[in-house]
Design an enzyme around this catalytic site. Structure first.
Site, PDB file in Angstrom:
ATOM      1  CG  HIS A 154      -1.567  -1.261   1.240  1.00 46.18           C
ATOM      2  ND1 HIS A 154      -1.560  -2.069   1.175  1.00 46.18           N
ATOM      3  CD2 HIS A 154      -3.285  -0.757   1.142  1.00 46.18           C
ATOM      4  CE1 HIS A 154      -3.481  -2.931   1.259  1.00 46.18           C
ATOM      5  NE2 HIS A 154      -3.925  -2.451   0.331  1.00 46.18           N
ATOM      6  CE  LYS A 158      -3.382  -0.829   4.934  1.00 45.08           C
ATOM      7  NZ  LYS A 158      -4.834  -0.028   5.478  1.00 45.08           N
TER       8      LYS A 158
HETATM    9  P1  NAD Z   1      -7.463   9.631   6.012  1.00 46.97           P
HETATM   10  O1  NAD Z   1      -7.356  10.224   7.106  1.00 46.97           O
HETATM   11  O2  NAD Z   1      -7.470  10.237   4.407  1.00 46.97           O
HETATM   12  O3  NAD Z   1      -8.990  10.416   6.119  1.00 46.97           O
HETATM   13  C1  NAD Z   1      -9.645   9.687   7.240  1.00 46.97           C
HETATM   14  C2  NAD Z   1     -11.052  10.627   8.214  1.00 46.97           C
HETATM   15  O4  NAD Z   1     -11.406  10.802   8.329  1.00 46.97           O
HETATM   16  C3  NAD Z   1     -10.356  11.845   8.150  1.00 46.97           C
HETATM   17  O5  NAD Z   1     -10.604  13.323   6.918  1.00 46.97           O
HETATM   18  C4  NAD Z   1     -10.154  12.927   9.738  1.00 46.97           C
HETATM   19  O6  NAD Z   1      -9.982  13.497   9.831  1.00 46.97           O
HETATM   20  C5  NAD Z   1     -11.738  11.262   9.754  1.00 46.97           C
HETATM   21  N1  NAD Z   1     -11.728  11.173  11.299  1.00 46.97           N
HETATM   22  C6  NAD Z   1     -11.719  10.811  12.199  1.00 46.97           C
HETATM   23  N2  NAD Z   1     -12.022  11.361  13.416  1.00 46.97           N
HETATM   24  C7  NAD Z   1     -13.094  11.634  12.515  1.00 46.97           C
HETATM   25  C8  NAD Z   1     -14.549  11.516  13.746  1.00 46.97           C
HETATM   26  N3  NAD Z   1     -14.575  11.765  14.639  1.00 46.97           N
HETATM   27  N4  NAD Z   1     -15.771  12.616  13.016  1.00 46.97           N
HETATM   28  C9  NAD Z   1     -15.063  12.381  11.845  1.00 46.97           C
HETATM   29  N5  NAD Z   1     -14.864  12.231  10.446  1.00 46.97           N
HETATM   30  C10 NAD Z   1     -13.405  12.144  11.419  1.00 46.97           C
HETATM   31  O7  NAD Z   1      -7.778   8.016   5.712  1.00 46.97           O
HETATM   32  P2  NAD Z   1      -8.124   7.090   4.249  1.00 46.97           P
HETATM   33  O8  NAD Z   1      -7.419   6.475   3.819  1.00 46.97           O
HETATM   34  O9  NAD Z   1      -9.174   7.537   3.846  1.00 46.97           O
HETATM   35  O10 NAD Z   1      -8.530   5.973   5.243  1.00 46.97           O
HETATM   36  C11 NAD Z   1      -9.386   6.077   6.180  1.00 46.97           C
HETATM   37  C12 NAD Z   1      -9.852   4.460   5.981  1.00 46.97           C
HETATM   38  O11 NAD Z   1     -10.752   3.926   5.582  1.00 46.97           O
HETATM   39  C13 NAD Z   1      -8.674   3.754   6.966  1.00 46.97           C
HETATM   40  O12 NAD Z   1      -9.073   2.913   7.686  1.00 46.97           O
HETATM   41  C14 NAD Z   1      -8.918   2.769   5.821  1.00 46.97           C
HETATM   42  O13 NAD Z   1      -7.742   1.531   6.117  1.00 46.97           O
HETATM   43  C15 NAD Z   1     -10.236   2.330   5.224  1.00 46.97           C
HETATM   44  N6  NAD Z   1      -9.900   1.543   3.647  1.00 46.97           N
HETATM   45  C16 NAD Z   1     -10.611   1.069   3.435  1.00 46.97           C
HETATM   46  C17 NAD Z   1     -10.919   0.336   2.257  1.00 46.97           C
HETATM   47  C18 NAD Z   1     -12.093  -0.441   2.182  1.00 46.97           C
HETATM   48  O14 NAD Z   1     -12.538  -1.158   1.088  1.00 46.97           O
HETATM   49  N7  NAD Z   1     -12.859  -1.628   3.243  1.00 46.97           N
HETATM   50  C19 NAD Z   1     -10.680   1.224   1.719  1.00 46.97           C
HETATM   51  C20 NAD Z   1      -9.405   2.080   1.371  1.00 46.97           C
HETATM   52  C21 NAD Z   1      -9.053   2.838   2.764  1.00 46.97           C
END
Ligand code: NAD
Length: 265
Positions: A154, A158
């Site tokens: 990744h 990450k």
């Molecule tokens: P990122 O850090 O860019 O985004 C996370 C967002 O959540 C941030 O903007 C942060 O400010 C916000 N956040 C945190 N706490 C919060 C709260 N209490 N209220 C509102 N917003 C809040 O990260 P990302 O790359 O977008 O990934 C996010 C998650 O999704 C990770 O756990 C990642 O591993 C996961 N992910 C899952 C999949 C899937 O298909 N399941 C795919 C990609 C990423």
């Protein structure tokens, strides 16, 4: 269907807002960010460079759950646990893509699943979920004379390892062998490890650049090796899958579902 996006300023959050706006039969119920986040108070459309939508990013998630039919959550474990409680209180469908959840965090999702439909998947891409089904089948057919190793790569941002998808693939392989993953996994190797125990399921983690998500499951024995690989080239596939899950979950009985349930795999 009115869909809200918590964490709408994040990398996935932005993709999710776009996917909701582009999906037939869906309307954007609103979006949240964590208190103090830069996006709070900004117009969601402007945040995405799509032009004003007249909907502002808020930091009070509870108000979003009050008005949405479904909320999609790709944030962080502590936030997801709180969102699960709001979803259960308000009877809102919850779609969770956040990875790195502990056993206690997952118990909170199960508890919410007693009251509302929750779809929780480490990876919402259709291709990866097909890979999960193939991984389980291959593990059952090949048996434990084939050593299973799961390699993932990744992007450099990450924060958890191995990836939630890699662990999901490990669980699928373990299910094919009818064992529990946490009895046989080796999540990292370093130094003098000794020979590989029979039946172990190993993981290797690579991080770098802008890689969206590569996963390979290897079955290696003396004389041959089978490899199943999936490569994601755009995060949009996860967002599209999550919206598909929300549409599928609407009107279902309460329960904790996976993407394999959504796809009927
Ligand atoms: P990122 O850090 O860019 O985004 C996370 C967002 O959540 C941030 O903007 C942060 O400010 C916000 N956040 C945190 N706490 C919060 C709260 N209490 N209220 C509102 N917003 C809040 O990260 P990302 O790359 O977008 O990934 C996010 C998650 O999704 C990770 O756990 C990642 O591993 C996961 N992910 C899952 C999949 C899937 O298909 N399941 C795919 C990609 C990423």
């Amino acid at each position: 269907m009115k869909i809200g996006i918590v964490g709408c300023g994040g990398r996935m959050g932005r993709m999710l807002v776009n996917a909701v706006l582009d999906a037939e039969g869906c309307a954007l119920a609103g979006g949240t960010e964590r208190p103090g986040g830069d996006a709070v108070g900004r117009d969601i459309g402007e945040l995405l460079g799509r032009g004003a939508l007249g909907v502002q990013v808020v930091d009070d998630a509870r108000t979003l759950f009050d008005v949405a039919d479904a909320v999609i959550d790709f944030t962080a474990p502590a936030a997801t646990v709180q969102h699960a409680a709001f979803a259960a209180e308000t009877g809102t469908v919850l779609i969770v893509g956040t990875t790195g959840l502990s056993k206690e965090d997952e118990a909170a999702l199960r508890a919410a699943g007693d009251r509302i439909p929750v779809v929780y998947a480490p990876n919402f891409s259709v291709g990866v979920n097909l890979l999960m089904a193939l991984t389980e089948r291959a593990a059952a057919i090949l048996g434990d004379d084939y050593d299973i190793e799961i390699v993932e790569m990744h992007h450099r941002h990450k924060v958890d390892a191995p990836s939630g998808t890699a662990l999901g693939l490990g669980r699928a392989a373990a299910a094919g062998r009818q064992v529990a993953l946490d009895h046989v996994w080796c999540k990292a190797r370093d130094g003098h490890t000794g020979a590989r125990p029979k039946g172990e399921i190993g993981f290797a983690t690579l991080r770098g650049g802008d890689v969206v998500g590569d996963h390979t499951v290897m079955y290696a024995t003396e004389g041959e090796r089978v490899e199943l690989t999936h490569k994601a080239s755009s995060r949009a596939v996860f967002a599209k899958g999550a919206v598909r899950a929300a549409l599928w979950a609407k009107g279902r009985p309460a329960g904790l579902y996976s993407m394999r349930d959504v796809l009927g795999l």
